[in-house]
Scaffold this active site. Sequence first.
Site, PDB file in Angstrom:
ATOM      1  N   HIS A  95       0.837  -1.200   0.000  1.00 37.89           N
ATOM      2  CA  HIS A  95       0.000   0.000   0.000  1.00 37.89           C
ATOM      3  C   HIS A  95       0.871   1.248   0.000  1.00 37.89           C
ATOM      4  O   HIS A  95       1.872   1.325   0.700  1.00 37.89           O
ATOM      5  CB  HIS A  95      -0.915   0.017   1.237  1.00 37.89           C
ATOM      6  N   SER A 143      -6.424   5.742   9.506  1.00 39.29           N
ATOM      7  CA  SER A 143      -7.259   5.646   8.306  1.00 39.29           C
ATOM      8  C   SER A 143      -6.728   4.567   7.359  1.00 39.29           C
ATOM      9  O   SER A 143      -7.461   3.667   6.942  1.00 39.29           O
ATOM     10  CB  SER A 143      -7.283   7.023   7.615  1.00 39.29           C
ATOM     11  N   ARG A 202     -12.884  14.901   7.512  1.00 37.19           N
ATOM     12  CA  ARG A 202     -11.526  15.477   7.613  1.00 37.19           C
ATOM     13  C   ARG A 202     -11.226  16.358   6.406  1.00 37.19           C
ATOM     14  O   ARG A 202     -10.604  17.411   6.524  1.00 37.19           O
ATOM     15  CB  ARG A 202     -10.482  14.342   7.686  1.00 37.19           C
ATOM     16  N   LYS A 229      -8.197   0.197   6.978  1.00 37.53           N
ATOM     17  CA  LYS A 229      -8.626  -0.444   5.719  1.00 37.53           C
ATOM     18  C   LYS A 229      -7.732  -1.636   5.398  1.00 37.53           C
ATOM     19  O   LYS A 229      -8.199  -2.711   5.038  1.00 37.53           O
ATOM     20  CB  LYS A 229      -8.564   0.573   4.573  1.00 37.53           C
ATOM     21  N   ASP A 287     -14.153   4.792   8.342  1.00 36.85           N
ATOM     22  CA  ASP A 287     -13.065   5.598   7.762  1.00 36.85           C
ATOM     23  C   ASP A 287     -13.601   6.476   6.636  1.00 36.85           C
ATOM     24  O   ASP A 287     -13.220   7.636   6.499  1.00 36.85           O
ATOM     25  CB  ASP A 287     -11.942   4.705   7.228  1.00 36.85           C
TER      26      ASP A 287
HETATM   27  N1  URA Z   1      -4.947   7.800   2.461  1.00 32.27           N
HETATM   28  C1  URA Z   1      -5.899   7.327   3.300  1.00 32.27           C
HETATM   29  O1  URA Z   1      -6.500   6.287   3.064  1.00 32.27           O
HETATM   30  N2  URA Z   1      -6.172   8.021   4.421  1.00 32.27           N
HETATM   31  C2  URA Z   1      -5.532   9.172   4.741  1.00 32.27           C
HETATM   32  O2  URA Z   1      -5.822   9.737   5.768  1.00 32.27           O
HETATM   33  C3  URA Z   1      -4.543   9.666   3.849  1.00 32.27           C
HETATM   34  C4  URA Z   1      -4.259   8.955   2.707  1.00 32.27           C
END
Ligand code: URA
Length: 439
Positions: A87, A188, A173, A192, A166
């Site tokens: 990721h 965040s 946010r 995931k 999220d």
């Molecule tokens: N990518 C995400 O999934 N969350 C964030 O807060 C910043 C980048």
Amino acid sequence: MANIHLSPYEIILKKRTGEKLSGREIDFMVRGFNGGIIPSYQFSAFLMAVFFRGMSENEVFSLTKSMMDSGEVMDLSKLGRVTVDKHSTGGVGDKVSIVLAPLAAAGGITVPMMCGRSLGHTGGTIDKLESIKGLNTNLSKKDFFGLLKKSNIAIISQTEKIAPADKKIYALRDVTATVDSIPLIAASIMSKKLAEGADTLLLDVKTGSGAFIKDAGNSEKLALLMVKIAKSMKRKCVAIITDMNQPLGYAVGNSLEIKECIETLKDRGPEDLKSICVEFAAYMFVMGGKTKNLQSGRMLALKLLKDGSALEKLCEMIQNQGGDPDVLKNTSLLPSSKYICRLNSPKRGYLKKLNTHEIGLTAVMIGAGRKDMSSKIDPGAGIILRKKIGDFTGKGETLATIHTSDKNILKHAKERLLRSFILSKTKPDRPKLIRKIIR
Ligand code: URA
């Protein structure tokens, strides 16, 4: 209701004054907001308090877990093999997943990738892949598992069921200036990734002008925190901090990037993109138990690029997901733009700096990203750089080409892009691509 005596007001106040919150209090806030019981104005105040006061490691672990548990947590152990996911925290021209996933899968690693769409000034793997005609990234869980079993690879978009809290929190946010907070970003991303179930995780933490976190020290803090979160949940995890002071490769924009990925899988892509993919694949081979050490991992990755196995794996993936594999032989089948316009250098000199955030925003402006949630992407739009940091340009030489179907935007895009190129008389060092490894 078990949490009847907890109060959002008191929890916000506690965080505002710098006290530590318990896991129960954090879970109460996340569940309450996700379930529509705590209103946005209170959760915004909570986010702002977190932004200014930060969070302890234990608080971040609790926040991540509550967000992860807000939806489905996949169990990939049913596949009966080691799964390794990668990721990225996001960058401009970051197309690594599209080369790396087939490369690692060709070497025998099972790669379950759930990816996102473009976010702010950065592109998204799913938008890029969708520029291949017919390719479907909305697969059911059954099909996802089936393809992983059959081919070791599937790249799909995040389902609504993964960490829904999220999604809601991120949207808030985005409009309350609380995106660039290390604990909030870490929770965040990891909520995931952990919900997606891979037992081994490789993180690409971008740092520099095109990254979300631009400062090297803060990028390192983010990387460390994410590795600790993964370990607190018993997953193997390595983070690699990589340079994002210029786009990776030369292409920025969906189909332009797919073309560059295909070239890279044919072993004739840009050097920086190839070397980052080879290095990451080496880590995935070691983490997944395919090679004993990084050096033999690198050798394996180079071989798979050279003998065409990695390209063949991408072909298999495209076919599996309903896409047109002919694009691999004939990239002119990919969407293109009506107008291609050169950006020429007004003077001679060495390219010292690139404002990569601005390049990303210019790409969004000409159609390569979404200006708002409802806008459609032009898959052929984007920018091809002709010069990268450290290169020399003569007066009138081409710095970049702009590809767009929106004629009205060209003049403004050219002016904006030109401001992103900073020249100097002396030759600067080229940025080091791989900055640090965090285990
Ligand atoms: N990518 C995400 O999934 N969350 C964030 O807060 C910043 C980048």
